[in-house]
Design a protein around this motif. Structure first.
Motif, short mmCIF file in Angstrom:
data_model
loop_
_atom_site.label_atom_id
_atom_site.label_comp_id
_atom_site.label_asym_id
_atom_site.label_seq_id
_atom_site.Cartn_x
_atom_site.Cartn_y
_atom_site.Cartn_z
N ARG A 1 0.90 -1.15 0.00
CA ARG A 1 0.00 0.00 0.00
C ARG A 1 0.94 1.21 0.00
NH1 ARG A 1 -5.09 0.76 0.88
NH2 ARG A 1 -5.45 -1.32 1.71
N ILE A 2 0.94 1.95 -1.09
CA ILE A 2 1.85 3.09 -1.22
C ILE A 2 1.49 4.16 -0.19
CG2 ILE A 2 2.69 4.91 -2.76
CD1 ILE A 2 3.67 2.07 -3.50
N LYS A 3 2.52 4.63 0.52
CA LYS A 3 2.31 5.63 1.57
C LYS A 3 2.78 7.02 1.15
CE LYS A 3 0.68 4.18 5.00
NZ LYS A 3 -0.75 4.09 5.24
N ALA A 4 3.86 7.12 0.40
CA ALA A 4 4.38 8.43 -0.04
C ALA A 4 5.13 8.24 -1.34
CB ALA A 4 5.31 9.02 1.02
N GLN B 1 4.75 -3.55 7.81
CA GLN B 1 6.12 -3.04 7.80
C GLN B 1 6.28 -1.95 6.74
OE1 GLN B 1 8.92 -6.25 7.25
NE2 GLN B 1 10.58 -5.10 8.16
N LEU B 2 6.97 -0.86 7.10
CA LEU B 2 7.26 0.24 6.18
C LEU B 2 8.53 -0.08 5.41
CD1 LEU B 2 6.58 3.14 5.18
CD2 LEU B 2 8.06 3.98 7.05
N VAL B 3 8.50 0.12 4.09
CA VAL B 3 9.66 -0.17 3.25
C VAL B 3 9.92 0.95 2.26
CG1 VAL B 3 9.38 -2.69 3.41
CG2 VAL B 3 8.29 -1.45 1.54
N SER B 4 11.19 1.06 1.86
CA SER B 4 11.58 1.87 0.71
C SER B 4 11.61 0.95 -0.49
CB SER B 4 12.97 2.48 0.92
OG SER B 4 12.96 3.41 1.95
N ILE B 5 11.38 1.51 -1.67
CA ILE B 5 11.28 0.71 -2.88
C ILE B 5 12.42 1.04 -3.82
CG2 ILE B 5 9.81 0.14 -4.85
CD1 ILE B 5 7.44 1.29 -3.17
N TYR B 6 13.10 -0.01 -4.31
CA TYR B 6 14.11 0.17 -5.35
C TYR B 6 13.36 0.29 -6.67
CZ TYR B 6 18.35 -0.52 -8.08
OH TYR B 6 19.40 -0.35 -8.94
N GLY B 7 13.52 1.39 -7.39
CA GLY B 7 12.68 1.72 -8.53
C GLY B 7 12.99 1.05 -9.85
N ALA B 8 14.12 0.41 -9.98
CA ALA B 8 14.43 -0.28 -11.24
C ALA B 8 13.95 -1.72 -11.16
CB ALA B 8 15.93 -0.24 -11.53
N ARG B 9 13.44 -2.25 -12.25
CA ARG B 9 13.01 -3.65 -12.28
C ARG B 9 14.19 -4.47 -12.78
NH1 ARG B 9 8.20 -6.79 -11.54
NH2 ARG B 9 7.43 -4.89 -10.60
N THR B 10 14.90 -5.05 -11.84
CA THR B 10 16.09 -5.84 -12.16
C THR B 10 15.73 -7.31 -12.29
OG1 THR B 10 16.62 -6.01 -9.81
CG2 THR B 10 17.63 -4.19 -11.02
N CYS B 11 16.63 -8.09 -12.88
CA CYS B 11 16.32 -9.48 -13.22
C CYS B 11 16.32 -10.42 -12.03
CB CYS B 11 17.27 -9.98 -14.30
SG CYS B 11 18.95 -10.34 -13.73
N VAL C 1 13.36 -2.41 0.82
CA VAL C 1 14.30 -2.22 1.92
C VAL C 1 13.52 -1.78 3.16
CG1 VAL C 1 16.33 -0.94 2.72
CG2 VAL C 1 16.09 -1.53 0.29
N PRO C 2 13.52 -2.57 4.23
CA PRO C 2 12.79 -2.17 5.44
C PRO C 2 13.30 -0.83 5.97
CG PRO C 2 13.46 -4.47 5.59
CD PRO C 2 14.16 -3.89 4.38
N ALA C 3 12.37 0.05 6.32
CA ALA C 3 12.74 1.34 6.89
C ALA C 3 13.15 1.13 8.35
CB ALA C 3 11.58 2.31 6.80
N PRO C 4 14.24 1.76 8.78
CA PRO C 4 14.64 1.65 10.18
C PRO C 4 13.61 2.32 11.09
CG PRO C 4 16.44 2.51 8.83
CD PRO C 4 15.20 2.51 7.98
N PRO C 5 13.56 1.92 12.35
CA PRO C 5 12.65 2.57 13.30
C PRO C 5 12.87 4.08 13.32
CG PRO C 5 13.67 0.64 14.29
CD PRO C 5 14.37 0.87 12.97
N GLY C 6 11.78 4.82 13.39
CA GLY C 6 11.85 6.28 13.44
C GLY C 6 11.84 6.97 12.08
N VAL C 7 12.01 6.22 11.00
CA VAL C 7 11.96 6.82 9.67
C VAL C 7 10.50 6.97 9.27
CG1 VAL C 7 12.55 6.49 7.23
CG2 VAL C 7 14.22 5.94 8.98
N THR C 8 10.14 8.14 8.78
CA THR C 8 8.76 8.42 8.38
C THR C 8 8.49 7.87 6.99
OG1 THR C 8 9.28 10.52 7.32
CG2 THR C 8 8.81 10.58 9.71
N GLU C 9 7.22 7.85 6.64
CA GLU C 9 6.81 7.43 5.31
C GLU C 9 7.45 8.32 4.24
OE1 GLU C 9 2.63 7.88 5.78
OE2 GLU C 9 2.42 6.00 6.88
N GLY D 1 10.26 10.12 4.60
CA GLY D 1 11.70 9.85 4.59
C GLY D 1 12.04 8.56 3.87
N ALA D 2 11.22 7.55 4.05
CA ALA D 2 11.47 6.27 3.38
C ALA D 2 11.25 6.34 1.88
CB ALA D 2 10.58 5.19 3.99
#
Length: 147
Positions: free
Chosen positions: A31-34, A81-91, A132-140, A142-143
Motif C-alpha cells: 500500500r503506497i504511503k508516499a 512493515q514500512l519499506v523503501s522501494i528500489y525503482g528499477a526492475r532488475t532481473c 528495503v525495510p525502513a529503520p525505526p523512526g523513519v517516516t513514510e 523519509g522512506a
C-alpha cells in the motif's frame, strides 16, 4: 483503485485501475504511503526526446509503502512493515543481482514511473528483494526518498 497517470506530455489525470492480484511467489503487495519527486518524473512529464515509453503511464519513480500482503516464499517482510522501494526492475538472476548489487544488473527491464508503471497508485505488487525495510523512526516521507 486510484492512480496518477501521465496521459500525454504535460497532462496528468487521476484514474481508476483494478487492484493488483494476490502476490505471487516472492512478491509483496504494498500500500503506497508516499511518493517522492525524482528528476526522472520531471523528464517524463516534459516528454524528453530520449524517453522510450508508452502512454498512459502511472508516474512516480520513488516511493515508500506499507506491506499489505506477502506471497509464498517471502519471509523477510511482514504485513504492516514500512519499506523503501528500489525503482528499477532488475532481473534477480544475473551475478550482480545474486550478490545483492541490483544497481549493476545486466538485464534491467525498466524504471518504474518512466518505462514501467510507477508508484503513484494505491497498491502495487513488487518482488520482495527490491524492498528495503525502513529503520525505526523513519517516516513514510523519509522512506520514499531513501534508496
Amino acid at each position: 483503485m486510484r492512480a496518477l497517470q501521465l496521459i500525454e506530455d504535460r497532462r496528468l489525470e487521476t484514474v481508476d485501475l483494478p487492484p493488483p492480484p494476490p502476490p505471487s511467489l516472492g512478491e509483496v503487495t504494498l500500500r503506497i504511503k508516499a511518493v517522492a519527486l525524482n528528476h526522472i518524473d520531471v523528464w517524463g512529464w516534459r516528454g524528453m526526446a530520449f524517453a522510450k515509453r508508452k502512454l498512459p503511464l502511472v508516474v512516480g519513480a520513488e516511493a515508500s509503502g506499507e506491506v499489505d500482503a506477502v506471497g509464498p516464499g517471502v519471509s523477510s517482510l511482514l504485513p504492516g512493515q514500512l519499506v523503501s522501494i528500489y525503482g528499477a526492475r532488475t532481473c534477480g538472476l544475473c551475478r550482480a543481482c545474486r550478490e545483492g548489487r541490483d544497481n549493476l544488473c545486466e538485464h534491467v527491464s525498466g524504471v518504474h514511473g518512466f518505462h514501467l508503471d510507477g508508484f503513484a497508485q494505491e497498491k502495487i505488487n513488487l518482488p520482495a528483494r527490491l524492498l528495503v525495510p525502513a529503520p525505526p523512526g523513519v517516516t513514510e516521507i523519509g522512506a520514499a526518498a531513501a534508496p
